[in-house]
Motif scaffolding. Structure first.
Motif, mmCIF file in Angstrom:
data_model
loop_
_atom_site.group_PDB
_atom_site.id
_atom_site.type_symbol
_atom_site.label_atom_id
_atom_site.label_comp_id
_atom_site.label_asym_id
_atom_site.label_seq_id
_atom_site.Cartn_x
_atom_site.Cartn_y
_atom_site.Cartn_z
ATOM 1 N N SER A 141 0.844 -1.206 0.000
ATOM 2 C CA SER A 141 0.000 0.000 0.000
ATOM 3 C C SER A 141 0.873 1.247 0.000
ATOM 4 C CB SER A 141 -0.920 0.031 1.231
ATOM 5 O OG SER A 141 -1.759 -1.106 1.266
ATOM 6 N N TYR A 168 -7.532 -2.943 -7.073
ATOM 7 C CA TYR A 168 -6.996 -1.992 -6.087
ATOM 8 C C TYR A 168 -8.015 -1.809 -4.964
ATOM 9 C CZ TYR A 168 -10.198 1.209 -8.416
ATOM 10 O OH TYR A 168 -11.321 1.777 -8.949
ATOM 11 N N ILE A 174 -3.880 3.598 -1.116
ATOM 12 C CA ILE A 174 -4.237 2.668 -2.193
ATOM 13 C C ILE A 174 -3.418 1.394 -2.016
ATOM 14 C CG2 ILE A 174 -4.297 2.268 -4.682
ATOM 15 C CD1 ILE A 174 -4.528 5.272 -5.068
ATOM 16 N N THR A 175 -4.095 0.240 -2.117
ATOM 17 C CA THR A 175 -3.440 -1.064 -2.032
ATOM 18 C C THR A 175 -3.536 -1.762 -3.391
ATOM 19 O OG1 THR A 175 -4.031 -1.265 0.299
ATOM 20 C CG2 THR A 175 -3.401 -3.291 -0.844
ATOM 21 N N ALA A 176 -2.410 -2.331 -3.869
ATOM 22 C CA ALA A 176 -2.379 -3.055 -5.156
ATOM 23 C C ALA A 176 -2.776 -4.504 -4.919
ATOM 24 C CB ALA A 176 -1.000 -2.965 -5.785
ATOM 25 N N LEU A 217 0.311 -0.256 -11.013
ATOM 26 C CA LEU A 217 0.310 -1.392 -10.091
ATOM 27 C C LEU A 217 1.266 -2.430 -10.669
ATOM 28 C CD1 LEU A 217 -3.554 -1.670 -9.440
ATOM 29 C CD2 LEU A 217 -1.868 -0.176 -8.339
#
Length: 396
Positions: free
Chosen positions: A320, A352, A364-366, A392
């Motif tokens: 993240s 995401y 933001i998390t990939a 990403l």
């Protein structure tokens, strides 16, 4: 009408009881004539309210050192025992019961000869009082020999019993009665003379604490303000370096009323005159305590709004990143900006996770790779927005 020259008393002046309204009306008329037309009629201030009264001094022919100063007021006067009467900038204390004889009110007063300094709610009050070397409470008059003429280890004090003194004056309090002499309260009588506290004090080696006020303007020594805008002065008051809360009443002044206006709460409004002036802040209870700040009125700048999103351009799978949206006006950060965050692009929403952390921050998390997304931060004030391209990626 012939003005009465001798002493006004309850019985002699109006023959005691009034048999009917005509006599009472005549009595009131005689008093009003004496008040408005004789040399004994005076304008005084009673507990802060100006009144027209009759003042008379009575001398006892058998004892020339005994005198009595009388004050006669309208029947609607709020005078009471313990009232402070200011006559020609000198304070007098009402020491007798106030008698109402239907035509006017009358009582005896004594000139004060000292003050008690009392601190209450952050305000230092100076209360006029009468200091004597002996107490003769059954008399309304004063003998010259009663006043302190030789050093005394014990003195007595008459002080008004009011909302300032009622709870603040107590045993063991120490008061400075002269630059070199302090006295401790050893007894307080609140019963003998309703409306007046009678204090017994003894000489003390311990001194009353000095109360030193200071005012600090938190905006600094110099401040700039654009024309046709406002600025709030932030002011603290200290006693002996300790903050006073709530802030006691203050007086705000400006050296140029044409350039700026300042209200009773310290709000400055600048006009369209480009110049400098000084704002002075004084303590309302002691105007010698003051501080000041210089105010520069400057030309209004045109707004130049810019935006920026601070954060990484790549997010690796399973990790993240946090992003911060910033708003600037002429290069200066706007501290209270608020944004709405969203993700744009063709990438599925499942790749995401967007979490909003605050009005200016998001995370933001990939979840999957490889995708390109666009983070948009829209200004809630005007709808303007800034965007950032994010990829990403795989970690390896």
């Amino acid at each position: 009408m012939k003005l009465r020259q001798n002493w006004m008393t309850d019985n002699e002046y109006f023959d005691g009881d009034y048999p009917n309204n005509l006599i009472l009306d005549d009595a009131v008329r005689r008093f009003e004539t004496q008040r408005d037309q004789s040399l004994e009629g005076r304008n005084v201030i009673i507990d802060g309210i100006e009144e027209r009264v009759v003042l008379q001094m009575h001398t006892n022919m058998l004892n020339q050192v005994k005198y009595d100063y009388k004050i006669h007021c309208n029947r609607d006067s709020l005078i009471h025992r313990g009232s402070i009467v200011n006559i020609d900038d000198k304070d007098w204390l009402v020491v007798s019961k106030v008698f109402d004889n239907l035509a006017y009110k009358t009582s005896s007063i004594i000139q004060t000869n000292n003050i008690l300094k009392i601190l209450k709610d952050g305000i230092l009050h100076e209360i006029p009082c009468v200091i004597e070397s002996a107490v003769q409470l059954y008399r309304m008059g004063v003998e010259e020999t009663k006043y302190l003429q030789v050093p005394e280890s014990t003195i007595f004090c008459y002080v008004p019993n009011n909302d300032i003194t009622a709870l603040e004056v107590k045993r063991d309090n120490i008061y400075r009665m002269s630059p070199f002499d302090n006295y401790k309260v050893v007894d307080v009588d609140r019963v003998l003379m309703p409306g007046i506290l009678v204090l017994k004090l003894e000489h003390s080696q311990e001194a009353q604490e000095d109360y030193i006020y200071t005012i600090k303007i938190l905006n600094g020594e110099v401040v700039d303000i654009q024309e046709d805008t406002s600025l709030q002065l932030n002011v603290n008051v200290y006693i002996n370096e300790e903050l006073v809360s709530p802030t006691p009443p203050l007086i705000y002044e400006t050296t140029d009323d044409y350039m700026i206006m300042i209200d009773d709460n310290g709000l400055i409004t600048a006009f369209d005159i480009i110049d400098s002036c000084e704002v002075i802040v004084r303590l309302a209870s002691d105007e010698s305590v003051m501080s000041s700040i210089f105010v520069n009125v400057i030309e209004e700048e045109e707004e130049n709004i810019t935006y920026e999103i601070v954060g990484a351009s790549d997010i690796y799978h399973g990790y993240s990143e946090q992003y911060v949206a910033k708003k600037f006006n002429n290069g200066v950060l706007v501290p209270d900006a608020e944004f709405t965050f969203s993700i744009l692009g063709d990438a599925p929403a499942s790749v995401y996770t967007l979490e909003v952390d605050s009005d200016t921050e998001c995370t933001i998390t990939a979840n999957q790779v490889t995708y390109n997304i666009i983070l948009r931060a829209a200004d809630n004030e005007n709808g303007e927005f800034v965007e950032k391209n994010i990829t990403l990626r795989n970690l390896f």
